[in-house]
Scaffold this motif. Structure first.
Motif, short mmCIF file in Angstrom:
data_model
loop_
_atom_site.label_atom_id
_atom_site.label_comp_id
_atom_site.label_asym_id
_atom_site.label_seq_id
_atom_site.Cartn_x
_atom_site.Cartn_y
_atom_site.Cartn_z
N GLY A 6 -8.18 9.81 4.60
CA GLY A 6 -6.83 10.29 4.91
C GLY A 6 -5.97 9.16 5.47
N ILE A 7 -6.57 8.36 6.35
CA ILE A 7 -5.83 7.24 6.95
C ILE A 7 -5.60 6.15 5.89
N LEU A 8 -6.65 5.88 5.12
CA LEU A 8 -6.53 4.86 4.07
C LEU A 8 -5.41 5.23 3.08
N SER A 9 -5.34 6.52 2.75
CA SER A 9 -4.32 6.97 1.82
C SER A 9 -2.92 6.68 2.38
N HIS A 10 -2.73 6.99 3.67
CA HIS A 10 -1.42 6.77 4.31
C HIS A 10 -1.09 5.27 4.33
N VAL A 11 -2.08 4.46 4.74
CA VAL A 11 -1.85 3.01 4.84
C VAL A 11 -1.54 2.42 3.46
N SER A 12 -2.31 2.84 2.45
CA SER A 12 -2.10 2.24 1.11
C SER A 12 -0.77 2.67 0.51
N LYS A 13 -0.27 3.86 0.90
CA LYS A 13 1.05 4.28 0.40
C LYS A 13 2.14 3.33 0.93
N ILE A 14 2.02 3.00 2.23
CA ILE A 14 3.02 2.08 2.80
C ILE A 14 2.86 0.70 2.16
N CYS A 15 1.60 0.28 1.97
CA CYS A 15 1.35 -1.04 1.37
C CYS A 15 1.94 -1.10 -0.04
N ALA A 16 1.76 0.00 -0.78
CA ALA A 16 2.31 0.05 -2.15
C ALA A 16 3.83 -0.06 -2.10
N LYS A 17 4.42 0.59 -1.11
CA LYS A 17 5.88 0.62 -0.97
C LYS A 17 6.43 -0.77 -0.66
N VAL A 18 5.73 -1.50 0.25
CA VAL A 18 6.26 -2.80 0.69
C VAL A 18 5.60 -3.98 -0.03
N ASN A 19 4.80 -3.66 -1.04
CA ASN A 19 4.18 -4.70 -1.88
C ASN A 19 3.26 -5.66 -1.14
N ILE A 20 2.37 -5.16 -0.34
CA ILE A 20 1.34 -6.05 0.21
C ILE A 20 -0.05 -5.49 -0.15
N PRO A 21 -0.97 -6.41 -0.43
CA PRO A 21 -2.30 -5.93 -0.86
C PRO A 21 -3.11 -5.35 0.29
N VAL A 22 -3.90 -4.33 -0.04
CA VAL A 22 -4.82 -3.79 0.95
C VAL A 22 -6.25 -4.00 0.42
N ILE A 23 -7.04 -4.71 1.22
CA ILE A 23 -8.41 -5.05 0.80
C ILE A 23 -9.38 -4.10 1.51
N VAL A 24 -10.31 -3.53 0.75
CA VAL A 24 -11.26 -2.57 1.35
C VAL A 24 -12.70 -3.05 1.12
N ILE A 68 -3.62 -6.76 4.16
CA ILE A 68 -4.21 -5.84 5.16
C ILE A 68 -5.66 -5.59 4.78
N ILE A 69 -6.50 -5.47 5.78
CA ILE A 69 -7.90 -5.14 5.48
C ILE A 69 -8.24 -3.80 6.14
N PHE A 70 -8.98 -2.99 5.41
CA PHE A 70 -9.33 -1.66 5.92
C PHE A 70 -10.83 -1.47 5.71
N THR A 71 -11.57 -1.37 6.81
CA THR A 71 -13.02 -1.17 6.64
C THR A 71 -13.48 0.12 7.31
N MET A 72 -14.52 0.69 6.72
CA MET A 72 -15.09 1.92 7.28
C MET A 72 -16.49 1.67 7.82
N GLY A 73 -16.84 0.40 7.96
CA GLY A 73 -18.12 0.02 8.57
C GLY A 73 -19.31 0.65 7.91
N MET A 74 -20.10 1.36 8.72
CA MET A 74 -21.36 1.93 8.24
C MET A 74 -21.19 3.36 7.71
N THR A 75 -19.93 3.82 7.59
CA THR A 75 -19.71 5.21 7.19
C THR A 75 -20.23 5.50 5.79
N ASP A 76 -21.04 6.54 5.66
CA ASP A 76 -21.48 6.95 4.33
C ASP A 76 -20.71 8.21 3.92
#
Lengths: 262, 317
Positions: free
Chosen positions: A75-93, A57-65
């Motif tokens: 907050g969203i990244l935290s939720h997504v990465s928790k599921i990713c950790a649970k199902v064993n798939i990498p999340v690239i940021v 999975i890829i998660f980008t925040m674009g130009m956000t500083d």
């Protein structure tokens, strides 16, 4: 605006009071209704689909500083990465702003730790690409194509590179969910992504997913604050319209009130 | 304990910026005047330090990720190697070019200081200024790239001009005279420095910097940007397929706007098309964009409040 005026001070109080009041009320047990947002419901489903396909999975925040917007995205990244950790798939940021690197690292580490998978956490998946907008876009494209991404999340602030990022995911057949406060980029996301969250919906995702009482109360408070703004807009419109026909209603009076200094 | 300290620092920081925004710049309490935000510029500048540290974090991240790929010879290690080599090469060239420029142009900075000194000198002491100017200019280093003779000629002309104005135009407003002298110094600097910079531009570092920026970086950025043209056409094609009522509305609005924008629309179809395009943009599109902006602003404000008061649980600990 460099400095506040008395009217702006009053407006800030008017906008923030309902937020504080509703947070307090929600913490005391009041339940607020939250309408269904399809795009947010799809987040869990998209991660599950990627897990089935074994794609990252890829998660980008674009130009956000570093700003409140980044905080909402974390907050969203935290939720997504928790599921990713649970199902064993990498999340690239992939990142454009090095200042947010440490915060993202902490967020991912906390999420993996909470799921008891800290040993699986790899900080090398947070990739600082470039602070240059187009160099960042080309780096992102490269990652999406090389890693054969399953789901792409694009949340935050975006500029001209938004379509390049969204098309990259589209080319590899990734499911894409986007959310941005950059109004000019919304049409590009709507055409290229499966689901798009508009403006403030992005700030609501975390509350929607976690059902945290503070965040839910804050959402309700924001709605009341928007009603305050709407009332001001209506008063201004009616006043200006009447000023065309009646001398009693002086034109530009609201503007003058707001620009009147201490 | 760390959490508590973080919350306190966050609150104090937020409180300062909030008060700085809402309070008037100068106000009185118990007969004493308070200048809140007197050191605001210094406080804001100190935040730049965080950015400096963060740049280091970015560099460490790049070196760690690509360094580990190179050392373990993972797939794509050649790309990582090119990236690291390019990074160090660019860093070397840019730094060397900067040091080169600074060392060659340091003698010119004195002229800037003199120009500022003249323009800020008190109005009452023009004769003193004349004496000071003589001492300062004559003791100043001759700027690099200018012969000693030309520099001394410039100083003597400058002093002649000042003396002439002091003796003949007694009624000249001192501020204008200072401006004349200051401008003369700037003019001398601009003309002579331009020549010197032309010479500097031919050095190895300057030419390499130009090749990296103008020959590689900007064209590559332009190529990426040009991709947008193709992506926009493709995205437009996909979104213009009428699959639902909303898509049909969007298609119709887009068609009217395109026809209203091009001259052929008003020439061959209807003269009112440009007006109709403007109506759609101003009455339908702009309010929608403003509504999104209002919503985002209020949401941002409320999130800022929650951050300031540390009300959220937070995504990280």
């Amino acid at each position: 605006m460099e400095h506040s005026t008395p009217a702006i001070c009053i407006l800030i109080i008017l906008l923030l009071s309902p937020v504080l009041y509703c947070i307090r009320k929600c913490r005391n047990g009041t339940v607020y209704y939250l309408r269904k947002i399809k795009g947010i419901d799809e987040i869990n489903f998209s991660v599950a689909t990627s897990a089935e396909q074994g794609k990252p999975i890829i998660f980008t925040m674009g130009m956000t500083d570093v700003s409140p917007l980044l905080y909402a995205c974390l907050g969203i990244l935290s939720h997504v990465s928790k599921i990713c950790a649970k199902v064993n798939i990498p999340v690239i940021v992939p990142l454009r702003d090095p200042e947010s690197l440490a915060l993202i690292d902490l967020t991912l580490k906390s999420a993996y730790e909470e799921k008891g998978k800290l040993h699986q956490y790899d900080s090398n998946r947070i990739k600082y690409l470039s602070s240059d907008q187009l160099a960042f876009a080309s780096g992102y494209q490269g990652i999406v194509h090389r890693e054969k991404i399953g789901t792409a999340f694009l949340f935050g602030s975006f500029a001209a590179e938004s379509l390049i990022l969204a098309e990259a995911g589209s080319q590899v057949g990734a499911r894409q969910i986007a959310g941005t406060v950059s109004a000019e980029q919304i049409p590009f996301f709507i055409t290229s992504c499966d689901y798009t969250l508009l403006g403030e919906e992005l700030f609501a995702v975390s509350a929607y997913l976690t059902k945290d009482k503070t965040q839910l109360g804050s959402l309700r408070g924001q709605d009341i604050a928007k009603l305050v703004l709407l009332t001001l807009i209506i008063i201004g419109t009616v006043w200006e319209t009447l000023s065309l026909h009646f001398q009693y209603f002086e034109s530009g009076i609201l503007k003058n009130i707001f620009s009147m200094s201490w | 304990m760390i959490n508590f300290i973080t919350k306190v620092i966050t609150f104090i920081g937020g409180l300062y910026f909030f008060l700085e925004f809402i309070l008037p710049k100068k106000f009185s309490i118990f007969q004493s005047e308070i200048f809140f935000g007197k050191y605001h510029d210094q406080i804001s500048l100190s935040l730049v330090l965080i950015s400096c540290v963060a740049v280091g974090l970015g560099v460490i991240n790049i070196l760690t990720i690509h360094g580990s790929v190179i050392l373990s010879k993972k797939s794509g290690f050649s790309s990582s190697l090119v990236l690291i080599l390019s990074f160090f090469f660019s860093l070397f060239i840019q730094s060397a070019s900067w040091i080169n420029k600074e060392s060659h142009l340091s003698s010119w900075k004195d002229l800037d200081a003199i120009s500022t000194y003249v323009s800020k000198a008190p109005d009452t002491s023009l004769e003193k200024l004349d004496n000071n100017l003589k001492i300062v200019l004559e003791n100043n280093r001759t700027p690099e790239g200018v012969s000693k003779e030309s520099y001394l000629l410039f100083i003597s002309n400058l002093r002649k001009e000042l003396e002439f104005n002091l003796n003949t135009n007694k009624d000249i407003f001192p501020t204008s005279l200072k401006e004349i002298i200051s401008n003369k110094i700037s003019e001398f600097k601009n003309i002579s420095l331009r020549e010197h910079e032309k010479m500097l531009a031919n050095t190895f570092y300057e030419r390499s910097e130009k090749v990296i920026l103008n020959g590689l970086f900007f064209p590559l950025g332009a190529s990426m940007f040009s991709l947008l043209a193709f992506y926009i056409s493709y995205a437009a094609y996909r979104s213009f397929r009428i699959r639902s009522l909303e898509a049909a509305c969007m298609m119709l609005a887009a068609l009217l706007i395109i026809l209203g924008q091009i001259p052929q629309g008003s020439m061959y179809i209807s003269e009112s098309l440009p007006e109709f395009r403007l109506w759609i943009m101003e009455n339908l599109s702009t309010p929608a964009l403003r509504a999104i902006a209002f919503g985002s602003a209020v949401a941002g404000l409320s999130l800022s409040l929650r951050m300031w008061l540390s009300m959220d649980k937070g995504s990280f600990n």
